[in-house]
Motif scaffolding. Structure first.
Motif, PDB file in Angstrom:
ATOM      1  N   UNK A 147       0.810  -1.217   0.000  1.00 13.92           N
ATOM      2  CA  UNK A 147       0.000   0.000   0.000  1.00 13.92           C
ATOM      3  C   UNK A 147       0.846   1.270   0.000  1.00 13.92           C
ATOM      4  N   UNK A 148       2.131   1.132   0.243  1.00 13.97           N
ATOM      5  CA  UNK A 148       2.992   2.305   0.183  1.00 13.97           C
ATOM      6  C   UNK A 148       3.030   2.837  -1.237  1.00 13.97           C
TER       7      UNK A 148
ATOM      8  N   UNK B 222     -15.219  -3.580  -7.253  1.00 17.84           N
ATOM      9  CA  UNK B 222     -16.079  -3.749  -6.081  1.00 17.84           C
ATOM     10  C   UNK B 222     -15.247  -4.383  -4.970  1.00 17.84           C
ATOM     11  N   UNK B 223     -15.235  -3.761  -3.804  1.00 16.21           N
ATOM     12  CA  UNK B 223     -14.462  -4.266  -2.666  1.00 16.21           C
ATOM     13  C   UNK B 223     -15.307  -4.166  -1.408  1.00 16.21           C
ATOM     14  N   UNK B 224     -15.005  -4.972  -0.384  1.00 11.18           N
ATOM     15  CA  UNK B 224     -15.694  -4.807   0.914  1.00 11.18           C
ATOM     16  C   UNK B 224     -15.292  -3.479   1.534  1.00 11.18           C
ATOM     17  N   UNK B 225     -16.248  -2.768   2.097  1.00  6.92           N
ATOM     18  CA  UNK B 225     -15.974  -1.435   2.615  1.00  6.92           C
ATOM     19  C   UNK B 225     -15.817  -1.384   4.125  1.00  6.92           C
ATOM     20  N   UNK B 226     -15.924  -2.528   4.808  1.00 11.84           N
ATOM     21  CA  UNK B 226     -15.661  -2.485   6.244  1.00 11.84           C
ATOM     22  C   UNK B 226     -14.166  -2.306   6.467  1.00 11.84           C
TER      23      UNK B 226
ATOM     24  N   UNK C   9      -8.317  -2.714   3.501  1.00 14.25           N
ATOM     25  CA  UNK C   9      -6.897  -2.650   3.134  1.00 14.25           C
ATOM     26  C   UNK C   9      -6.448  -3.923   2.446  1.00 14.25           C
ATOM     27  N   UNK C  10      -6.882  -5.066   2.966  1.00 13.49           N
ATOM     28  CA  UNK C  10      -6.536  -6.335   2.322  1.00 13.49           C
ATOM     29  C   UNK C  10      -7.076  -6.390   0.903  1.00 13.49           C
ATOM     30  N   UNK C  11      -8.310  -5.923   0.723  1.00 10.52           N
ATOM     31  CA  UNK C  11      -8.927  -5.960  -0.605  1.00 10.52           C
ATOM     32  C   UNK C  11      -8.188  -5.065  -1.589  1.00 10.52           C
ATOM     33  N   UNK C  12      -7.807  -3.872  -1.145  1.00 17.06           N
ATOM     34  CA  UNK C  12      -7.083  -2.957  -2.026  1.00 17.06           C
ATOM     35  C   UNK C  12      -5.750  -3.560  -2.431  1.00 17.06           C
ATOM     36  N   UNK C  13      -5.056  -4.162  -1.475  1.00 19.02           N
ATOM     37  CA  UNK C  13      -3.739  -4.718  -1.774  1.00 19.02           C
ATOM     38  C   UNK C  13      -3.836  -5.875  -2.751  1.00 19.02           C
ATOM     39  N   UNK C  14      -4.988  -6.543  -2.776  1.00 15.80           N
ATOM     40  CA  UNK C  14      -5.138  -7.683  -3.674  1.00 15.80           C
ATOM     41  C   UNK C  14      -5.500  -7.318  -5.093  1.00 15.80           C
ATOM     42  N   UNK C  15      -5.943  -6.088  -5.327  1.00 16.00           N
ATOM     43  CA  UNK C  15      -6.397  -5.710  -6.661  1.00 16.00           C
ATOM     44  C   UNK C  15      -5.259  -5.719  -7.666  1.00 16.00           C
TER      45      UNK C  15
ATOM     46  N   UNK D 287       1.962   0.379  -9.102  1.00 15.12           N
ATOM     47  CA  UNK D 287       1.762   0.455 -10.545  1.00 15.12           C
ATOM     48  C   UNK D 287       0.309   0.486 -10.939  1.00 15.12           C
ATOM     49  N   UNK D 288      -0.568   0.775  -9.991  1.00 17.26           N
ATOM     50  CA  UNK D 288      -2.000   0.685 -10.236  1.00 17.26           C
ATOM     51  C   UNK D 288      -2.474   1.668 -11.294  1.00 17.26           C
ATOM     52  N   UNK D 289      -1.804   2.801 -11.402  1.00 16.31           N
ATOM     53  CA  UNK D 289      -2.269   3.812 -12.345  1.00 16.31           C
ATOM     54  C   UNK D 289      -2.250   3.295 -13.769  1.00 16.31           C
ATOM     55  N   UNK D 290      -1.382   2.346 -14.053  1.00 19.87           N
ATOM     56  CA  UNK D 290      -1.304   1.838 -15.415  1.00 19.87           C
ATOM     57  C   UNK D 290      -2.098   0.568 -15.626  1.00 19.87           C
ATOM     58  N   UNK D 291      -2.851   0.129 -14.611  1.00 16.40           N
ATOM     59  CA  UNK D 291      -3.613  -1.095 -14.713  1.00 16.40           C
ATOM     60  C   UNK D 291      -5.087  -0.791 -14.896  1.00 16.40           C
ATOM     61  N   UNK D 292      -5.834  -1.790 -15.246  1.00 17.26           N
ATOM     62  CA  UNK D 292      -7.266  -1.631 -15.424  1.00 17.26           C
ATOM     63  C   UNK D 292      -8.001  -2.670 -14.614  1.00 17.26           C
ATOM     64  N   UNK D 293      -8.357  -2.356 -13.364  1.00 18.52           N
ATOM     65  CA  UNK D 293      -9.159  -3.282 -12.574  1.00 18.52           C
ATOM     66  C   UNK D 293     -10.492  -3.546 -13.263  1.00 18.52           C
TER      67      UNK D 293
END
Length: 294
Positions: free
Chosen positions: A12-13, A262-266, A271-277, A285-291
């Motif tokens: 997440x850094x 779509x991620x869990x918002x609790x 944080x775990x969900x964001x890191x897994x995307x 490198x998320x800016x160059x990816x397409x979730x």
């Protein structure tokens, strides 16, 4: 912090999360994400305020007229628990047993924490929530809400300028229940402060990876209204939007968002969900990816 969450800190850094929840809830979410290594910008685009007690009572005459036949009370959100419980505790005439439903896990947890009244009728009622899902459809699929003809059900909710979804009330009425609303708080779109606007402007100009949170379509619309005041922001093309439900993702697509997940918002799972995307390469490198757009 969980052991896995500690492992996610490095992922997440380098990521900035724009938290659009109402201020108090947003600050809690921001603290959780920062503990996982993210940078956050609190950008509250909705405000939630409890209604005055006399206003709640004025709006609730249908509910109080039929308390003896009430078999279920449904709480739409944790805010509904916080702001609706004081009113319910004042009312008398409920049957000895019934069910307090939370629309999802966060609301159900709030109910469990709230119903600790040794000498109050709430302590004798059971609690329930969908085993999976956190929306009206998941709640309506529960076996205990299928045969409700002749029953009185109270929905504890807030008032929204956009009106909100009516599917829960409408479906229960179609199944033969009498449904009353206990409206105990108000939800309004607001303009963010100049300091919050400046913080977001600086973040977008930095070109570093940025994701936005949106729990509802109402949040999404207020977010876009606020960001529209920033020249050349173009966040729908440049940034990733994290939403709570496929319905919000579809609304985002219709409003021009290209990157949405779509991620869990609790707070415990976010944080775990964001890191897994972004997978094993981390979120830098998320800016160059397409979730996936769901």
């Amino acid at each position: 912090m969980s052991r896995y969450l500690k492992d996610c800190v490095a992922k997440l850094k380098g990521l900035t999360v724009v938290v659009t929840r109402p201020r108090i809830q947003g600050e809690i979410t921001a603290q959780s994400l920062e503990a996982a290594g993210a940078k956050t910008i609190t950008y509250p685009v909705l405000d939630i305020q409890p209604l005055p007690a006399d206003e709640i009572e004025r709006r609730s005459t249908d509910s109080t007229a039929n308390l003896a036949n009430t078999t279920a009370i449904i709480f739409i959100s944790a805010n509904a628990v916080a702001y609706g419980m004081p009113t319910l505790q004042r009312w008398r005439g409920f049957p000895a047993s019934g069910t307090l439903f939370g629309i999802g896990k966060i609301t159900a947890d709030a109910l469990k924490n709230a119903t600790v009244f040794d000498d109050h009728w709430l302590a004798r009622w059971q609690t329930g929530a969908p085993s999976s899902g956190n929306d009206s459809e998941a709640l309506l699929a529960m076996p205990s809400l299928q045969e409700v003809a002749g029953q009185h059900i109270i929905i504890v909710c807030g008032h929204s300028e956009t009106g909100g979804r009516k599917v829960l009330q409408q479906t229960l009425c179609e199944r033969g229940a009498t449904v009353s609303l206990l409206v105990c708080y108000e939800r309004k779109a607001i303009s963010v402060s100049s300091a919050e606007q400046s913080a977001l402007r600086a973040q977008l100009q930095s070109q570093s990876p940025t994701v936005f949170l949106a729990l509802s379509v109402e949040t999404l619309d207020s977010l876009m209204d606020n960001v529209a005041k920033l020249a050349d922001a173009n966040i729908a093309l440049r940034c990733t939007l994290l939403v709570s439900h496929p319905r919000v993702a579809e609304a985002a697509r219709q409003r021009g968002w290209h990157h949405c997940a779509v991620v869990p918002m609790n707070d415990a799972a976010l944080a775990d969900a964001i890191s897994g995307i972004a997978g094993i390469d981390g979120l830098a490198g998320m800016a160059g990816q397409t979730p996936p757009l769901l």
